[in-house]
Design an enzyme around this catalytic site. Structure first.
Site, PDB file in Angstrom:
ATOM      1  N   HIS A 123     -61.121   4.116  41.075  1.00 58.81           N
ATOM      2  CA  HIS A 123     -61.222   4.905  39.833  1.00 58.81           C
ATOM      3  C   HIS A 123     -62.124   6.103  40.143  1.00 58.81           C
ATOM      4  O   HIS A 123     -63.268   6.177  39.702  1.00 58.81           O
ATOM      5  CB  HIS A 123     -61.821   4.031  38.730  1.00 58.81           C
TER       6      HIS A 123
ATOM      7  N   ARG B  83     -61.706   6.150  27.101  1.00 57.61           N
ATOM      8  CA  ARG B  83     -62.538   7.202  27.682  1.00 57.61           C
ATOM      9  C   ARG B  83     -61.794   8.113  28.652  1.00 57.61           C
ATOM     10  O   ARG B  83     -61.883   9.336  28.570  1.00 57.61           O
ATOM     11  CB  ARG B  83     -63.720   6.603  28.463  1.00 57.61           C
ATOM     12  N   THR B  84     -61.092   7.512  29.594  1.00 55.02           N
ATOM     13  CA  THR B  84     -60.540   8.337  30.672  1.00 55.02           C
ATOM     14  C   THR B  84     -59.486   9.286  30.122  1.00 55.02           C
ATOM     15  O   THR B  84     -59.524  10.494  30.379  1.00 55.02           O
ATOM     16  CB  THR B  84     -59.973   7.441  31.783  1.00 55.02           C
TER      17      THR B  84
ATOM     18  N   ARG C 298     -52.899   6.930  35.203  1.00 56.76           N
ATOM     19  CA  ARG C 298     -53.439   5.556  35.285  1.00 56.76           C
ATOM     20  C   ARG C 298     -52.263   4.603  35.375  1.00 56.76           C
ATOM     21  O   ARG C 298     -51.290   4.753  34.635  1.00 56.76           O
ATOM     22  CB  ARG C 298     -54.293   5.228  34.074  1.00 56.76           C
TER      23      ARG C 298
ATOM     24  N   LYS D 199     -37.525   2.035  30.707  1.00 59.79           N
ATOM     25  CA  LYS D 199     -36.093   1.953  31.046  1.00 59.79           C
ATOM     26  C   LYS D 199     -35.895   1.798  32.552  1.00 59.79           C
ATOM     27  O   LYS D 199     -34.776   1.841  33.035  1.00 59.79           O
ATOM     28  CB  LYS D 199     -35.375   3.231  30.586  1.00 59.79           C
TER      29      LYS D 199
HETATM   30  N1   CP Z   1     -64.314   3.708  31.963  1.00 59.29           N
HETATM   31  C1   CP Z   1     -63.004   3.675  31.675  1.00 59.29           C
HETATM   32  O1   CP Z   1     -62.148   3.798  32.565  1.00 59.29           O
HETATM   33  O2   CP Z   1     -62.729   3.479  30.357  1.00 59.29           O
HETATM   34  P1   CP Z   1     -61.269   3.467  29.712  1.00 59.29           P
HETATM   35  O3   CP Z   1     -60.563   2.245  30.277  1.00 59.29           O
HETATM   36  O4   CP Z   1     -61.485   3.396  28.236  1.00 59.29           O
HETATM   37  O5   CP Z   1     -60.563   4.711  30.146  1.00 59.29           O
END
Ligand code: CP
Length: 305
Positions: free
Chosen positions: A129, A51-52, A101, A80
């Protein structure tokens, strides 16, 4: 230059403006289709995501921009031994904005210190998040009409669930919010959430183990998955993974206008039959993720329609 690393990096007024812009985008997305022409978003994902990452990419494409990036540490020069600081210095020459991320808490903050472009924290370890929180706030506001005077139940893995930590921090700034924290003893929210957020602000909260007892009290039920990837041993995960499963029988105990949110991915914690209940808001929540990320990209790049 602004970054979004922590959910409190934006004031309540700035969040309200961003959610208003996201609502405008949701009403008429085509009006925004050229806002980011010739702009590039870099998605730097050192940890899996559906999703993100893809909603960030969809957001930039919907705004008329372009995307580049990597979807795992293995496919980047992190494999590396390259540092996050060096990577973002280089990416600053390739893109106008970056979403990162990373499994290590604080990695996006470190990147922001070395970056010449806005950096967005797209999830750092079990920490925060903030863009999921924007998605959650948009969904709650659209469902309930307000972010105030609500009883919010958070259920499942409250220890490792970074979406939970960010949502508690953000909602604690609105009046009349009360939390019911539903988890096994081992998966309660980290102490800092209690001592640095809930206690100083005198936010009413309870820590309980029964989902059934909490159901009738809730305006929002925020379900979460048990975060297998953050456990130190598999036995503990197996023992705790099915601690809470939301069923139609449990939904029958809830208010008629309650909303069920879940950041997704779902594993086993909501049975498929609940998806047909009008109170299930989690796929709408994932859709809202595109609109808030469009609004966030515009805001951080200082662009208007
Ligand atoms: N909600 C969320 O962070 O989903 P993903 O891990 O799929 O990005």
């Amino acid at each position: 230059m602004r970054h979004l690393i922590d959910p409190l990096d934006f004031s309540v007024e700035e969040i309200d403006a961003l959610l208003y812009l996201a609502d405008q985008i949701a009403e008429n997305p085509t009006a925004f289709q050229n806002v980011c022409a010739h702009k590039k978003l870099a998605t730097l994902f050192y940890e899996p995501s559906t999703r993100t990452r893809l909603s960030f990419e969809a957001a930039m494409l919907n705004l008329g921009g372009s995307v580049l990036g990597f979807s795992s540490a293995d496919s980047s020069s992190a494999a590396k031994g390259e540092s996050v600081a060096d990577t973002i210095r280089v990416i600053s020459s390739y893109a106008d904005i970056a979403a990162m991320r990373h499994p290590k808490e604080g990695a996006p903050l470190r990147a922001a210190r070395y970056s010449r472009i806005p950096v967005i924290n797209a999830g750092d370890g079990g920490h925060q998040h903030p863009t999921q929180t924007l998605t959650d706030l948009m969904t709650i506001r659209r469902r309930m009409g307000s972010l105030s005077d609500l009883t919010i139940g958070l259920c499942g893995d409250l220890k490792f669930g970074r979406t939970v930590h960010s949502l508690i921090k953000s909602l604690s700034r609105y009046p009349g919010i009360r939390f019911i924290l539903i988890s096994p003893e081992e998966l309660r929210v980290p102490d800092y959430v209690i001592s640095e957020v809930l206690e100083p602000k005198k936010i009413p909260y309870e820590q309980v183990t029964s989902l059934e007892n909490a159901m009738p009290l809730l305006d929002i039920l925020y379900m979460t998955r048990v975060q297998r990837e953050r456990f130190f041993n598999e036995e503990d995960y197996i023992r705790l993974k099915d601690a809470y499963i939301l069923t139609e029988k449990k939904m029958a105990l809830a208010k008629p206008n309650m909303a069920v949110l879940h950041p997704l991915p779902r594993v086993n914690e909501i049975v498929l039959e609940v998806d047909d209940d009008p109170r299930a808001a989690y796929f709408e929540q994932a859709q809202n993720g595109v609109y808030v990320r469009m609004a966030l990209i515009m805001t951080l790049l200082g662009l208007t329609k």
